[in-house]
Design a protein around this motif. Structure first.
Motif, PDB file in Angstrom:
ATOM      1  N   PRO A 199       0.812  -1.219   0.000  1.00  0.00           N
ATOM      2  CA  PRO A 199       0.000   0.000   0.000  1.00  0.00           C
ATOM      3  C   PRO A 199       0.846   1.271   0.000  1.00  0.00           C
ATOM      4  CG  PRO A 199      -0.119  -1.090   2.127  1.00  0.00           C
ATOM      5  CD  PRO A 199       0.574  -2.037   1.192  1.00  0.00           C
ATOM      6  N   GLU A 200       2.031   1.228   0.621  1.00  0.00           N
ATOM      7  CA  GLU A 200       2.894   2.412   0.636  1.00  0.00           C
ATOM      8  C   GLU A 200       3.401   2.724  -0.766  1.00  0.00           C
ATOM      9  OE1 GLU A 200       6.976   4.134   2.734  1.00  0.00           O
ATOM     10  OE2 GLU A 200       6.176   2.173   3.324  1.00  0.00           O
ATOM     11  N   GLY A 201       3.826   1.675  -1.480  1.00  0.00           N
ATOM     12  CA  GLY A 201       4.264   1.876  -2.855  1.00  0.00           C
ATOM     13  C   GLY A 201       3.130   2.350  -3.738  1.00  0.00           C
ATOM     14  N   ALA A 202       1.927   1.807  -3.503  1.00  0.00           N
ATOM     15  CA  ALA A 202       0.758   2.240  -4.271  1.00  0.00           C
ATOM     16  C   ALA A 202       0.494   3.722  -4.053  1.00  0.00           C
ATOM     17  CB  ALA A 202      -0.464   1.420  -3.870  1.00  0.00           C
ATOM     18  N   ALA A 203       0.720   4.196  -2.823  1.00  0.00           N
ATOM     19  CA  ALA A 203       0.517   5.617  -2.516  1.00  0.00           C
ATOM     20  C   ALA A 203       1.488   6.486  -3.310  1.00  0.00           C
ATOM     21  CB  ALA A 203       0.690   5.855  -1.018  1.00  0.00           C
ATOM     22  N   HIS A 204       2.755   6.064  -3.400  1.00  0.00           N
ATOM     23  CA  HIS A 204       3.742   6.828  -4.170  1.00  0.00           C
ATOM     24  C   HIS A 204       3.371   6.858  -5.652  1.00  0.00           C
ATOM     25  CE1 HIS A 204       6.410   7.532  -0.866  1.00  0.00           C
ATOM     26  NE2 HIS A 204       6.616   6.243  -0.637  1.00  0.00           N
ATOM     27  N   LEU A 205       2.964   5.704  -6.182  1.00  0.00           N
ATOM     28  CA  LEU A 205       2.575   5.643  -7.587  1.00  0.00           C
ATOM     29  C   LEU A 205       1.345   6.510  -7.847  1.00  0.00           C
ATOM     30  CD1 LEU A 205       3.076   1.824  -8.163  1.00  0.00           C
ATOM     31  CD2 LEU A 205       4.432   3.655  -9.183  1.00  0.00           C
ATOM     32  N   ALA A 206       0.413   6.499  -6.910  1.00  0.00           N
ATOM     33  CA  ALA A 206      -0.793   7.311  -7.057  1.00  0.00           C
ATOM     34  C   ALA A 206      -0.446   8.796  -7.099  1.00  0.00           C
ATOM     35  CB  ALA A 206      -1.760   7.024  -5.908  1.00  0.00           C
ATOM     36  N   ASP A 207       0.503   9.215  -6.282  1.00  0.00           N
ATOM     37  CA  ASP A 207       0.931  10.619  -6.306  1.00  0.00           C
ATOM     38  C   ASP A 207       1.444  11.003  -7.684  1.00  0.00           C
ATOM     39  OD1 ASP A 207       0.273  11.067  -3.671  1.00  0.00           O
ATOM     40  OD2 ASP A 207       2.304  10.784  -2.906  1.00  0.00           O
ATOM     41  N   ALA A 208       2.223  10.113  -8.295  1.00  0.00           N
ATOM     42  CA  ALA A 208       2.753  10.393  -9.629  1.00  0.00           C
ATOM     43  C   ALA A 208       1.641  10.422 -10.668  1.00  0.00           C
ATOM     44  CB  ALA A 208       3.804   9.361 -10.002  1.00  0.00           C
ATOM     45  N   LEU A 209       0.671   9.524 -10.539  1.00  0.00           N
ATOM     46  CA  LEU A 209      -0.431   9.462 -11.504  1.00  0.00           C
ATOM     47  C   LEU A 209      -1.275  10.734 -11.501  1.00  0.00           C
ATOM     48  CD1 LEU A 209      -1.777   5.807 -11.146  1.00  0.00           C
ATOM     49  CD2 LEU A 209      -0.631   6.814 -13.137  1.00  0.00           C
ATOM     50  N   ARG A 210      -1.262  11.446 -10.403  1.00  0.00           N
ATOM     51  CA  ARG A 210      -2.050  12.684 -10.332  1.00  0.00           C
ATOM     52  C   ARG A 210      -1.522  13.756 -11.272  1.00  0.00           C
ATOM     53  NH1 ARG A 210      -2.113  10.947  -4.877  1.00  0.00           N
ATOM     54  NH2 ARG A 210      -4.237  10.582  -4.119  1.00  0.00           N
ATOM     55  N   VAL A 211      -0.224  13.695 -11.576  1.00  0.00           N
ATOM     56  CA  VAL A 211       0.366  14.732 -12.429  1.00  0.00           C
ATOM     57  C   VAL A 211       0.876  14.185 -13.761  1.00  0.00           C
ATOM     58  CG1 VAL A 211       0.978  16.211 -10.488  1.00  0.00           C
ATOM     59  CG2 VAL A 211       2.606  14.494 -11.269  1.00  0.00           C
ATOM     60  N   ASN A 212       1.063  12.876 -13.867  1.00  0.00           N
ATOM     61  CA  ASN A 212       1.581  12.290 -15.093  1.00  0.00           C
ATOM     62  C   ASN A 212       0.531  12.324 -16.196  1.00  0.00           C
ATOM     63  OD1 ASN A 212       1.749   9.657 -16.867  1.00  0.00           O
ATOM     64  ND2 ASN A 212       3.837  10.194 -16.290  1.00  0.00           N
ATOM     65  N   THR A 213       0.969  12.662 -17.412  1.00  0.00           N
ATOM     66  CA  THR A 213       0.025  12.730 -18.533  1.00  0.00           C
ATOM     67  C   THR A 213       0.429  11.822 -19.694  1.00  0.00           C
ATOM     68  OG1 THR A 213       1.223  14.634 -19.454  1.00  0.00           O
ATOM     69  CG2 THR A 213      -0.649  15.107 -17.994  1.00  0.00           C
ATOM     70  N   SER A 214       1.431  10.954 -19.477  1.00  0.00           N
ATOM     71  CA  SER A 214       1.891  10.107 -20.582  1.00  0.00           C
ATOM     72  C   SER A 214       1.648   8.617 -20.352  1.00  0.00           C
ATOM     73  CB  SER A 214       3.387  10.329 -20.839  1.00  0.00           C
ATOM     74  OG  SER A 214       4.150   9.906 -19.717  1.00  0.00           O
ATOM     75  N   LEU A 215       1.611   8.170 -19.099  1.00  0.00           N
ATOM     76  CA  LEU A 215       1.513   6.735 -18.826  1.00  0.00           C
ATOM     77  C   LEU A 215       0.171   6.180 -19.290  1.00  0.00           C
ATOM     78  CD1 LEU A 215       3.306   4.536 -17.420  1.00  0.00           C
ATOM     79  CD2 LEU A 215       1.755   4.750 -15.473  1.00  0.00           C
ATOM     80  N   LYS A 216       0.227   5.107 -20.070  1.00  0.00           N
ATOM     81  CA  LYS A 216      -0.982   4.473 -20.605  1.00  0.00           C
ATOM     82  C   LYS A 216      -1.307   3.164 -19.893  1.00  0.00           C
ATOM     83  CE  LYS A 216      -1.156   7.635 -23.804  1.00  0.00           C
ATOM     84  NZ  LYS A 216      -2.119   8.759 -23.663  1.00  0.00           N
ATOM     85  N   GLU A 217      -0.276   2.423 -19.457  1.00  0.00           N
ATOM     86  CA  GLU A 217      -0.498   1.109 -18.851  1.00  0.00           C
ATOM     87  C   GLU A 217       0.320   0.975 -17.573  1.00  0.00           C
ATOM     88  OE1 GLU A 217       0.088  -2.122 -21.531  1.00  0.00           O
ATOM     89  OE2 GLU A 217      -1.251  -1.310 -23.072  1.00  0.00           O
ATOM     90  N   LEU A 218      -0.346   0.489 -16.507  1.00  0.00           N
ATOM     91  CA  LEU A 218       0.324   0.258 -15.229  1.00  0.00           C
ATOM     92  C   LEU A 218      -0.012  -1.152 -14.760  1.00  0.00           C
ATOM     93  CD1 LEU A 218       1.943   1.170 -12.778  1.00  0.00           C
ATOM     94  CD2 LEU A 218      -0.150   2.199 -11.856  1.00  0.00           C
ATOM     95  N   ASN A 219       1.014  -1.983 -14.626  1.00  0.00           N
ATOM     96  CA  ASN A 219       0.842  -3.371 -14.202  1.00  0.00           C
ATOM     97  C   ASN A 219       1.332  -3.534 -12.768  1.00  0.00           C
ATOM     98  OD1 ASN A 219       0.728  -6.118 -13.835  1.00  0.00           O
ATOM     99  ND2 ASN A 219       2.113  -6.648 -15.505  1.00  0.00           N
ATOM    100  N   LEU A 220       0.393  -3.770 -11.851  1.00  0.00           N
ATOM    101  CA  LEU A 220       0.716  -3.990 -10.443  1.00  0.00           C
ATOM    102  C   LEU A 220       0.276  -5.379  -9.999  1.00  0.00           C
ATOM    103  CD1 LEU A 220      -0.261  -0.531  -8.887  1.00  0.00           C
ATOM    104  CD2 LEU A 220       2.012  -1.392  -9.449  1.00  0.00           C
TER     105      LEU A 220
END
Length: 199
Positions: free
Chosen positions: A32-53
């Protein structure tokens, strides 16, 4: 890297325009901690199309926390097309967070929740979301997109009935995967009725 500083991979992800990130089977390193960091990035990222967790333990022992973080990001992210949360044990509460995000997210086309223990309650949450969501579908013809994969979630006949009711009003979803869910014959009637009006 100094503790507490922004990881180099996150800075690169935001600045270099990466379109795919595969972090499958990192049970200890994500959570969940790593998911929180990734979520923070997703809030501002505009290029990522696919995320495999896949298989990343974002739910086990921590409840739906990881799913909640990702759901918050999905409410504002407009670029992600595919999110794979296969085997993360998000449970029905995690399903509720993600389903709520799908009510407002307009970019996600594929969500894989194989084996996440969402049960009939989680299926009901997604059914409610499908009544308003129009982005979950398949990609261009020939693309291997699934739409919504709820395989092996023990949703039962009750959960399948909720989803069948949603299909009466949702005409954008192209594929719904319900394999291995303890769905008994009575639900076939619900699904058949939905298919009569889902065109």
């Amino acid at each position: 890297m100094r503790c507490g500083s922004t990881p180099r991979w996150r800075r690169s992800w935001i600045s270099m325009g990466i379109i795919g990130l595969d972090l499958e089977s990192n049970n200890i390193g994500i959570g969940p901690e790593g998911a929180a960091h990734l979520a923070d990035a997703l809030r501002v990222n505009t290029s990522l199309k696919e995320l495999n967790l896949r298989s990343n333990n974002i739910g086990t022992e921590f409840g739906p926390e990881g799913a909640a973080h990702l759901a918050d990001a999905l409410r504002v992210n407009t670029s992600l097309k595919k999110l794979d949360l296969y085997e993360n044990n998000i449970g029905p509460e995690g399903a509720a967070h993600l389903a709520d995000a799908l009510r407002v997210n307009t970019s996600l086309e594929e969500l894989d929740l194989y084996s996440n223990n969402i049960g009939p309650e989680g299926a009901a949450h997604f059914a409610d979301a499908l009544r308003v969501n129009t982005s979950l579908e398949v990609g261009p013809e020939g693309a291997a997109h699934l739409g919504l994969d709820l395989e092996s979630n023990n949703i039962g006949t009750e959960g399948a009935a909720h989803l069948a009711d949603a299909l009466r009003v949702n005409t954008s979803l192209k594929e719904l995967v319900l394999r291995n869910n303890n769905i008994w014959p009575p639900c076939a009637a619900h699904l058949a009725d939905a298919l009569r009006v889902n065109t």
